[in-house]
Design a protein around this motif. Structure first.
Motif, PDB file in Angstrom:
ATOM      1  N   PHE A 184       0.836  -1.197   0.000  1.00 35.76           N
ATOM      2  CA  PHE A 184       0.000   0.000   0.000  1.00 35.76           C
ATOM      3  C   PHE A 184       0.879   1.258   0.000  1.00 35.76           C
ATOM      4  O   PHE A 184       1.781   1.406   0.829  1.00 35.76           O
ATOM      5  CB  PHE A 184      -0.896  -0.059   1.233  1.00 35.76           C
ATOM      6  N   GLY A 185       0.614   2.173  -0.948  1.00 35.64           N
ATOM      7  CA  GLY A 185       1.402   3.399  -1.044  1.00 35.64           C
ATOM      8  C   GLY A 185       1.361   4.236   0.214  1.00 35.64           C
ATOM      9  O   GLY A 185       2.349   4.876   0.585  1.00 35.64           O
ATOM     10  N   GLY A 186       0.213   4.253   0.902  1.00 33.53           N
ATOM     11  CA  GLY A 186       0.108   5.001   2.145  1.00 33.53           C
ATOM     12  C   GLY A 186       1.031   4.458   3.219  1.00 33.53           C
ATOM     13  O   GLY A 186       1.594   5.219   4.020  1.00 33.53           O
ATOM     14  N   PHE A 187       1.210   3.133   3.248  1.00 35.39           N
ATOM     15  CA  PHE A 187       2.141   2.523   4.197  1.00 35.39           C
ATOM     16  C   PHE A 187       3.564   2.979   3.916  1.00 35.39           C
ATOM     17  O   PHE A 187       4.330   3.305   4.840  1.00 35.39           O
ATOM     18  CB  PHE A 187       2.047   0.998   4.109  1.00 35.39           C
ATOM     19  N   LEU A 188       3.940   3.024   2.634  1.00 34.02           N
ATOM     20  CA  LEU A 188       5.280   3.482   2.265  1.00 34.02           C
ATOM     21  C   LEU A 188       5.485   4.935   2.681  1.00 34.02           C
ATOM     22  O   LEU A 188       6.546   5.306   3.198  1.00 34.02           O
ATOM     23  CB  LEU A 188       5.489   3.331   0.757  1.00 34.02           C
ATOM     24  N   MET A 189       4.453   5.766   2.467  1.00 35.00           N
ATOM     25  CA  MET A 189       4.562   7.167   2.857  1.00 35.00           C
ATOM     26  C   MET A 189       4.686   7.310   4.366  1.00 35.00           C
ATOM     27  O   MET A 189       5.454   8.143   4.862  1.00 35.00           O
ATOM     28  CB  MET A 189       3.352   7.955   2.335  1.00 35.00           C
ATOM     29  N   ARG A 190       3.930   6.501   5.103  1.00 35.06           N
ATOM     30  CA  ARG A 190       3.994   6.589   6.568  1.00 35.06           C
ATOM     31  C   ARG A 190       5.383   6.220   7.068  1.00 35.06           C
ATOM     32  O   ARG A 190       5.958   6.922   7.917  1.00 35.06           O
ATOM     33  CB  ARG A 190       2.946   5.666   7.211  1.00 35.06           C
ATOM     34  N   LYS A 191       5.939   5.134   6.554  1.00 32.87           N
ATOM     35  CA  LYS A 191       7.259   4.704   6.997  1.00 32.87           C
ATOM     36  C   LYS A 191       8.332   5.728   6.609  1.00 32.87           C
ATOM     37  O   LYS A 191       9.257   6.004   7.386  1.00 32.87           O
ATOM     38  CB  LYS A 191       7.587   3.331   6.399  1.00 32.87           C
TER      39      LYS A 191
END
Length: 434
Positions: free
Chosen positions: A293-300
């Protein structure tokens, strides 16, 4: 009465418990499996949807901005269990979680724009291409106050869509602005192998024309920045002079040698302002297309960048802006994701952080870049100046300066006109009688 008018005039979608319902609604739209072991079968079934793709954009009906308008509520004030997921140790909201919600909302907005009521499932695979800009209007997001997201499509190309979102928080009896975000999404075929056409945008009134025009301006700016990338062309004369000045300031006057370098007062070598991380990509973090998920990558990436800025400054940084996040390649389940954060530019009380992510294939030992993130932070104390040593670090320094300057130089009049147009759009939606 207000909600009745809302539904009557623009078919607005109102969503609560954002992340859970976003994911479920998106799975319904594309027909994705909720069970990891069944994902291969689900992908095979989606391949048959290619027959429903339009052969040209002219085949698709035009949609209005109101067709994609969505309002989503995050009830942090009334649901303590949900609040726990968003809380950080500063008693504020984890911004990484907000990035996840924005990414999911942007995808849902674009699916609302392209939705065909005659089909049970969408043949399109809509994925995040880049985060153009996220501008913060408020430094602190309160963990015990409800949050509201609104957004809709603001620009459409042949295969790409710009979604603009606004976030506000309910406090002292009224909603106050928190941030504005612009995401660019791309449409692909059901197997995510080639581009697919999306519905054109029908503009209604001068407010929507102004919003669409800003989308054109954003596209032109992105093309210009890409063309002038330091990976493609040499620095400008002004930038070369700056790099040479930085070099001269680090020469040891006693030896007058190119190899002898001295760190100026209140400075830090760029090499010493790094932070790294590793993520093993488990199925839990997959998107509806069974990639990470792109949002997970952004969060990390955000959390690593924030930690890097915090360690560099010796104090708590606050986010000013996020810009130019490019999604170059999807991240597969099971990947080893390497994250590298670098403070690449400082000015006054501001810190520019670049986070680079890449996938490591443990069998071939090959590294492939997947994302590059740019974050601008601010601290309320004096910070050391960052100083490059090598030519490569100097290019990172100039790239950071470019992103910082771009973040800080947004034309006030043009931006104000855009915000007023965006507000006028929602006033027309909410109060059509006016």
């Amino acid at each position: 009465k207000l909600l009745r008018n809302y539904y009557t005039h623009c078919n607005l979608i109102i969503i609560y418990l954002i992340t859970f319902l976003f994911r479920n609604r998106l799975r319904e739209i594309v027909g994705a499996s909720t069970n990891w072991k069944d994902h291969q079968q689900a992908l095979a079934e989606r391949a048959s949807l290619s027959q429903n793709l339009a052969k040209s954009q002219d085949e698709l009906p035009a949609k209005t901005m109101k067709d994609s308008a969505i309002e989503a509520h995050l009830p942090l004030g009334t649901q303590p269990a949900l609040r726990e997921k968003y809380l950080n140790y500063h008693n504020s909201v984890r911004f990484g979680r907000i990035l996840e919600d924005l990414d999911s909302l942007a995808v849902l907005i674009c699916y609302s724009h392209t939705w065909n009521e005659e089909l049970q499932r969408s043949p399109l695979s809509i994925v995040t291409a880049l985060v153009d800009q996220i501008d913060m209007r408020q430094n602190i997001i309160f963990p015990d106050c409800d949050i509201k997201f609104t957004g809709h499509v603001t620009w459409v190309g042949k295969t790409s869509i710009e979604a603009t979102m606004h976030m506000s928080q309910y406090q002292d009896g009224a909603y106050t602005d928190v941030l504005d975000a612009t995401f660019v999404m791309v449409a692909r075929d059901p197997e995510n192998k080639r581009a697919a056409f999306v519905n054109p945008l029908k503009l209604e009134g001068p407010e929507e024309e102004a919003i669409f025009h800003q989308g054109e301006v954003n596209k032109t700016r992105r093309v210009e920045l890409s063309t002038a990338s330091l990976l493609k062309v040499a620095p400008t004369a002004e930038e070369r002079t700056l790099v040479h000045s930085l070099f001269l300031n680090t020469l040891d006057t006693r030896t007058v040698s190119f190899r002898s370098r001295v760190l100026p007062p209140n400075s830090m070598w760029m090499e010493d302002a790094k932070m790294k991380g590793l993520e093993i990509c488990h199925p839990q973090e997959r998107n509806i297309f069974n990639r990470i998920f792109g949002g997970f990558l952004m969060r990390k990436a955000y959390e690593l960048g924030w930690a890097n800025a915090c360690a560099f400054a010796g104090g708590r940084p606050t986010l000013v802006a996020v810009d130019d996040i490019v999604f170059r390649k999807p991240v597969e389940i099971g990947s080893l994701l390497l994250l590298s954060s670098q403070v690449c530019y400082t000015e006054g009380i501001h810190i520019q952080v670049r986070v680079h992510t890449e996938v490591l294939d443990p069998l071939t030992r090959q590294h492939n870049t997947t994302n590059v993130f740019h974050f601008t932070f601010r601290v309320e104390k004096d910070i050391p100046a960052i100083v490059p040593q090598s030519y490569g670090e100097s290019m990172l320094y100039l790239d950071g300066k470019r992103h910082f300057d771009e973040t800080m130089r947004i034309p006030f009049i043009l931006y104000s006109q855009y915000i007023l147009s965006f507000a006028a759009f929602y006033i027309n939606v909410l109060f059509p009688q006016f």
